[in-house]
Design an enzyme around this catalytic site. Structure first.
Site, PDB file in Angstrom:
ATOM      1  N   GLN A 139     -33.872  38.459   8.514  1.00  0.00           N
ATOM      2  CA  GLN A 139     -35.213  38.131   8.993  1.00  0.00           C
ATOM      3  C   GLN A 139     -35.400  38.524  10.457  1.00  0.00           C
ATOM      4  O   GLN A 139     -36.241  37.960  11.158  1.00  0.00           O
ATOM      5  CB  GLN A 139     -35.496  36.640   8.806  1.00  0.00           C
ATOM      6  CG  GLN A 139     -35.498  36.202   7.353  1.00  0.00           C
ATOM      7  CD  GLN A 139     -35.955  34.765   7.167  1.00  0.00           C
ATOM      8  OE1 GLN A 139     -37.124  34.430   7.329  1.00  0.00           O
ATOM      9  NE2 GLN A 139     -35.016  33.901   6.824  1.00  0.00           N
ATOM     10  N   ARG A 177     -41.587  34.346   1.246  1.00  0.00           N
ATOM     11  CA  ARG A 177     -42.587  33.317   1.562  1.00  0.00           C
ATOM     12  C   ARG A 177     -43.100  32.655   0.284  1.00  0.00           C
ATOM     13  O   ARG A 177     -43.718  31.585   0.337  1.00  0.00           O
ATOM     14  CB  ARG A 177     -43.792  33.922   2.291  1.00  0.00           C
ATOM     15  CG  ARG A 177     -43.554  34.582   3.648  1.00  0.00           C
ATOM     16  CD  ARG A 177     -42.760  33.734   4.590  1.00  0.00           C
ATOM     17  NE  ARG A 177     -41.350  34.082   4.508  1.00  0.00           N
ATOM     18  CZ  ARG A 177     -40.370  33.311   4.941  1.00  0.00           C
ATOM     19  NH1 ARG A 177     -40.637  32.137   5.473  1.00  0.00           N
ATOM     20  NH2 ARG A 177     -39.105  33.692   4.839  1.00  0.00           N
ATOM     21  N   LYS A 186     -32.194  25.563   7.259  1.00  0.00           N
ATOM     22  CA  LYS A 186     -31.624  25.867   8.579  1.00  0.00           C
ATOM     23  C   LYS A 186     -31.800  24.706   9.547  1.00  0.00           C
ATOM     24  O   LYS A 186     -30.858  24.301  10.234  1.00  0.00           O
ATOM     25  CB  LYS A 186     -32.280  27.129   9.137  1.00  0.00           C
ATOM     26  CG  LYS A 186     -31.999  27.409  10.599  1.00  0.00           C
ATOM     27  CD  LYS A 186     -32.703  28.646  11.077  1.00  0.00           C
ATOM     28  CE  LYS A 186     -34.206  28.500  11.022  1.00  0.00           C
ATOM     29  NZ  LYS A 186     -34.729  27.520  12.000  1.00  0.00           N
ATOM     30  N   THR A 187     -33.027  24.172   9.617  1.00  0.00           N
ATOM     31  CA  THR A 187     -33.292  23.075  10.550  1.00  0.00           C
ATOM     32  C   THR A 187     -32.465  21.847  10.188  1.00  0.00           C
ATOM     33  O   THR A 187     -31.938  21.150  11.067  1.00  0.00           O
ATOM     34  CB  THR A 187     -34.793  22.726  10.531  1.00  0.00           C
ATOM     35  OG1 THR A 187     -35.549  23.877  10.903  1.00  0.00           O
ATOM     36  CG2 THR A 187     -35.097  21.589  11.506  1.00  0.00           C
ATOM     37  N   ASP A 236     -30.812  28.221  17.901  1.00  0.00           N
ATOM     38  CA  ASP A 236     -31.634  28.402  16.707  1.00  0.00           C
ATOM     39  C   ASP A 236     -32.212  29.819  16.690  1.00  0.00           C
ATOM     40  O   ASP A 236     -32.421  30.425  17.755  1.00  0.00           O
ATOM     41  CB  ASP A 236     -32.763  27.363  16.731  1.00  0.00           C
ATOM     42  CG  ASP A 236     -33.585  27.367  15.462  1.00  0.00           C
ATOM     43  OD1 ASP A 236     -33.083  27.815  14.417  1.00  0.00           O
ATOM     44  OD2 ASP A 236     -34.747  26.909  15.507  1.00  0.00           O
ATOM     45  N   GLU A 237     -32.489  30.352  15.496  1.00  0.00           N
ATOM     46  CA  GLU A 237     -33.129  31.677  15.330  1.00  0.00           C
ATOM     47  C   GLU A 237     -32.411  32.743  16.155  1.00  0.00           C
ATOM     48  O   GLU A 237     -33.022  33.545  16.866  1.00  0.00           O
ATOM     49  CB  GLU A 237     -34.616  31.611  15.736  1.00  0.00           C
ATOM     50  CG  GLU A 237     -35.445  30.606  14.946  1.00  0.00           C
ATOM     51  CD  GLU A 237     -35.756  31.068  13.526  1.00  0.00           C
ATOM     52  OE1 GLU A 237     -35.200  32.085  13.091  1.00  0.00           O
ATOM     53  OE2 GLU A 237     -36.549  30.396  12.848  1.00  0.00           O
TER      54      GLU A 237
END
Length: 680
Positions: free
Chosen positions: A271, A626, A49-50, A240-241
């Site tokens: 998420q 995770r 994503k980043t 973002d997010e």
């Protein structure tokens, strides 16, 4: 008539020299290179994503967009710094004029320029949590609220209530009814304090963190000319997010985007796990309807986990109805090892399995810092902490506090310590200071009164504490609470003998502490669960001295404080709630306490709320994703309770959401020659 004339800025095409096709996968490239307009990027866990966002900024710069026209909104300062640093490393363009930061920092920056328009000056103060508490205390005093009969919410709790009102769009009455119903009778006074607090902030030229968003939105809504100025400035907005945005943040984005600005929001609906602090998932799910013609990009290539873990994760989240369709695909080769499903007899054996398997994995080459134990609630880590300590396995906790170091655990322990050691001044002062109206001066006077009775040095506790303590003079506000404390102490030592340790903890919780807990802590339900778990743990002891000794030893190991993972070379296992683990990853993950009532949470099951249950399932999905290489799903089949006897645990309903051939069930035996009562 005026003539329209446009200046075309000259920027060499692809000045950065980046080969975007080579640097990105096809899904990332489609998002990064999308034409101006409205775009939603659903970026799955571990999908880069980043990387997608930073390359999008570079792409815009390479295609002639002035850095001053770009606004990058994030949720943490760390994320903003990381992205701008990556862009700086990628491109030769001067990015100093690019606005990048958290919603709050961008709001503050705008308000510093235009505060006079909403009644403040540009030199306004920003209140941190302590400042906010101090201001609220002053307002409560000004309101002259009578709190002699029962506790009024502490400033910390009021701040949380008011924050939810601002960030969710709900009324104060709705927030109290839904989340703080134990304060419903105080609704009128809570509203009065809120009105006074808002006025006080204006009088003192101060804003709290919520104001930085709320007042920015109000500024734009009340002053269309200013809004138009910023719309012209920020022709390209990146968020973002996005799944974590609340109503106020969503409104701010909508205002700045207007009808024509380019907007790209990146997030993962799977998420979205923060509704309890105001995040509104309808914003990401409703994006295509709110922005007609918007393009939705899906990035499904995962660079973190092996295929076996992703197959399980994909299957688990499919049970949710409110979601964008996507299936994560691993860029890695299969290891040939399925996630393990491990039923265990009871919680202590669960802890023993986790600890033993960790040591085996370490011998196999996985360092401890690449292992994590994840859980739904902090109290579920109690047995794990005990077992790791007994085996000498170092660990850190994302909250920074071991179970026995937490304030509410130490508060209740103070009652037990005092009745055992009547000369323990520290425990006495901590105990009486919990009562309303008793400050340091009053507490010291009560201690002196106790010493004068001559009972402090007696080898046995007095037959009835109330016979002695009810004679002490206490402030008017504390009288009823002091009386209850006296009778609670009587329950701890009936007829001068110590009650069972688990009964002592229960008496303190029900007699005195629950009232304090609800008025003092925003997360009172979670802290109460901790204390109930402590009471269950105390059921293993018949001697209060042994329990207190264990509490002291476990509050710190050799005086070593716990901490975060700031020392990468320090080999420690990580213990973390799933909420705090979001964004992190480990080679081996142990997800514990997978039983109904623990995960999913019992209150959510009782509420029979499908939206809340789906958020719990998203939390489960976050936990699964995770893990990079190995994943262990564990649960106890029996849970010994102090008051209700042994309880048979029902495996979490989330374990039924996927085909059983995606996991390998482990049958854990016990080779202890002394019998099954001693695990491993």
């Amino acid at each position: 008539m005026a003539r329209n004339y446009t200046i075309h800025r000259h920027t060499p095409s692809h000045a950065s020299g980046i080969d975007y096709v080579a640097a990105l996968n096809a899904e990332q490239y489609a998002a990064v290179s999308s034409p101006p307009g409205r775009a939603l990027v659903i970026a799955g866990a571990g999908s880069g994503k980043t990387r997608t966002l930073t390359y999008r900024v570079s792409w815009l710069l390479d295609h002639g967009v002035d850095p001053r026209q770009i606004l990058l909104l994030t949720f943490t300062n760390k994320a903003a710094r990381e992205m701008t640093e990556r862009v700086r490393d990628l491109t030769p363009h001067d990015t100093s004029a690019l606005w990048a930061g958290t919603f709050h920092s961008i709001g503050s920056r705008i308000l510093r320029r235009h505060a006079e328009e909403i009644g403040f000056t540009r030199s306004f103060s920003i209140l941190d949590r302590d400042d906010q508490k101090s201001l609220l205390k002053a307002v409560i005093a000004d309101c002259e609220i009578d709190t002699k009969q029962r506790r009024f919410p502490k400033p910390e709790v009021l701040a949380s209530i008011y924050s939810l009102v601002e960030n969710t769009g709900s009324t104060l009455e709705e927030i109290i009814a839904d989340r703080y119903d134990h304060f419903y009778d105080w609704s009128e006074q809570i509203e009065k304090v809120r009105d006074g607090y808002i006025a006080k902030k204006l009088d003192t030229n101060s804003m709290d963190f919520d104001d930085l968003l709320v007042l920015t939105v109000r500024l734009f809504e009340d002053h269309p000319d200013l809004l138009d100025l910023y719309r012209q400035r920020f022709s390209h907005i990146l968020v973002d997010e996005y799944q974590d945005t609340n109503q106020v943040q969503g409104r701010l984005i909508d205002l700045l985007a207007g009808d024509s600005n380019s907007l790209m929001c990146v997030g993962d609906d799977a998420q979205s796990i923060y509704s309890w602090r105001g995040a509104d998932m309808s914003l990401i799910l409703g994006f295509p309807k709110r922005y007609p013609g918007a393009v939705v990009h899906t990035i499904e290539t995962n660079y973190r986990s092996v295929p076996e873990i992703l197959d399980l994760s994909n299957a688990a989240i499919r049970a949710n109805t409110g979601r964008f369709e996507k299936d994560l695909r691993s860029s890695r080769e299969a290891l040939g090892v399925k996630p393990a499903l491990v039923p265990l007899p009871e919680p202590n054996t669960q802890a023993a399995f986790v600890a033993q398997r960790m040591l085996e994995l370490r011998d196999e080459g996985i360092p401890l810092e690449e292992m994590a134990v994840l859980y739904r609630a902090h109290f579920q880590s109690l047995e794990i902490q005990m077992e790791l300590t007994s085996r000498g396995i170092p660990f850190s906790i994302t909250s920074g506090l071991r179970f026995f170091e937490q304030a509410h655990i130490k508060d209740v322990a103070a009652f037990l310590r005092f009745v055992v050691n009547r000369r323990d001044e520290v425990s006495f002062l901590r105990m009486v200071s919990l009562l309303p109206g008793i400050g340091p001066g009053s507490a010291a006077k009560l201690w002196n009164a106790w010493i004068k009775t001559g009972f402090a040095g007696n080898p046995e506790p007095p037959p009835k504490w109330s016979d002695l303590f009810l004679k002490f003079k206490v402030p008017k506000k504390a009288e009823k609470h002091w009386e209850q404390l006296c009778y609670t102490l009587d329950e701890l030592t009936p007829d001068g003998q110590f009650a069972a340790p688990s009964d002592m903890i229960f008496s303190v919780l029900e007699g005195v502490y629950d009232d304090y807990l609800r008025a003092t802590f925003d997360n009172s339900d979670s802290r109460r669960s901790d204390l109930e778990q402590l009471s269950e743990y105390a059921g293993n002891f018949t001697d209060i001295l042994e329990l207190l000794q264990q509490l002291s030893l476990m509050s710190s190991v050799d005086g070593e404080p716990t901490g975060d993972r700031s020392e990468p070379d320090d080999e420690k296992v990580t213990l973390s709630s799933i909420h705090q683990a979001k964004g992190l990853e480990w080679k081996a993950v142990f997800l514990i306490w997978l039983v109904d009532g623990q995960f999913p949470n019992g209150r959510i099951l009782d509420a029979d709320d499908q939206d809340m249950l789906e958020e719990e399932r998203r939390l489960f999905y976050v936990a699964l994703t995770r893990a990079k290489d190995e994943l262990y799903l564990t649960y106890p089949m029996m849970n010994p309770k102090s008051y209700t006897g042994d309880v048979i645990c029902k495996p979490s309903q989330f374990l039924d959401d996927f085909p059983q051939d995606l996991v390998e069930e482990w049958n854990v035996g016990n080779d202890n020659p002394w019998g099954d009562d001693i695990p491993f």
